[in-house]
Design a protein around this motif. Structure first.
Motif, PDB file in Angstrom:
ATOM      1  N   SER A  20       0.832  -1.210   0.000  1.00 45.93           N
ATOM      2  CA  SER A  20       0.000   0.000   0.000  1.00 45.93           C
ATOM      3  C   SER A  20       0.866   1.258   0.000  1.00 45.93           C
ATOM      4  O   SER A  20       0.546   2.237  -0.688  1.00 45.93           O
ATOM      5  CB  SER A  20      -0.972   0.001   1.185  1.00 45.93           C
ATOM      6  OG  SER A  20      -0.288   0.171   2.402  1.00 45.93           O
ATOM      7  N   ARG A  24       0.916   3.879  -3.110  1.00 47.82           N
ATOM      8  CA  ARG A  24       0.592   5.273  -2.820  1.00 47.82           C
ATOM      9  C   ARG A  24       1.668   6.211  -3.371  1.00 47.82           C
ATOM     10  O   ARG A  24       1.376   7.313  -3.819  1.00 47.82           O
ATOM     11  CB  ARG A  24       0.427   5.466  -1.309  1.00 47.82           C
ATOM     12  CG  ARG A  24      -0.014   6.875  -0.936  1.00 47.82           C
ATOM     13  CD  ARG A  24      -0.121   7.078   0.555  1.00 47.82           C
ATOM     14  NE  ARG A  24       1.220   7.078   1.118  1.00 47.82           N
ATOM     15  CZ  ARG A  24       1.570   6.456   2.238  1.00 47.82           C
ATOM     16  NH1 ARG A  24       0.683   5.773   2.925  1.00 47.82           N
ATOM     17  NH2 ARG A  24       2.805   6.513   2.685  1.00 47.82           N
ATOM     18  N   GLU A  25       2.922   5.743  -3.345  1.00 48.03           N
ATOM     19  CA  GLU A  25       4.020   6.575  -3.831  1.00 48.03           C
ATOM     20  C   GLU A  25       4.293   6.380  -5.321  1.00 48.03           C
ATOM     21  O   GLU A  25       5.260   6.926  -5.851  1.00 48.03           O
ATOM     22  CB  GLU A  25       5.265   6.289  -2.995  1.00 48.03           C
ATOM     23  CG  GLU A  25       5.050   6.723  -1.552  1.00 48.03           C
ATOM     24  CD  GLU A  25       6.274   6.570  -0.686  1.00 48.03           C
ATOM     25  OE1 GLU A  25       7.345   6.175  -1.186  1.00 48.03           O
ATOM     26  OE2 GLU A  25       6.152   6.852   0.518  1.00 48.03           O
TER      27      GLU A  25
END
Length: 127
Positions: A20, A24-25
């Motif tokens: 996750s 997200r990055e």
């Protein structure tokens, strides 16, 4: 800039957490739950970063770390070792075997994110 990361960990909760953060990055990732599952992935592509659990079901992290450092596709790829062990001696031994560093479990999400960003930034700066 997107990086390709291999996550080698047999704990599904850690894999979910790490994935996750990476997603997200904006990073791509693949995961393996053992050294046996990781070996074919190591042959398929060169990664920008490898996150490696120290305690795997089939080998210890230092054994796989050595194999990764000698692997033609992965030589020079930074490896961040994730472990529940807090021994400074172990951290030093892992660095001597080529680890870019260690991350102690349990870890806050921001610590993982900062370590990944720092290692990838250093890799990009080095060329």
């Amino acid at each position: 800039m997107s990086a390709q990361v291999l996550v080698i960990d047999d704990d599904p909760a850690i894999v979910r957490l790490v994935s996750s953060v990476l997603q997200r990055e904006g990073h791509g990732f693949q995961s393996a739950g053992s050294a046996a599952q990781a070996r074919p992935l190591l042959l398929q592509r060169r990664y920008d970063l490898i996150l490696l659990d120290y305690h795997l079901p089939d080998v210890t992290g230092d054994q796989l770390l050595e194999a990764i450092s000698r692997h033609p596709n992965q030589a020079g790829v930074p490896v961040l070792v994730i472990t529940g062990e807090t021994s400074p001696k172990l951290a030093n031994e892992l660095r001597q075997h080529g680890a870019a560093g260690t991350l102690i479990k349990p870890f806050p999400v921001n610590a993982l994110s900062q370590r990944v960003d720092k290692i990838l930034s250093q890799r990009r700066a080095a060329g």
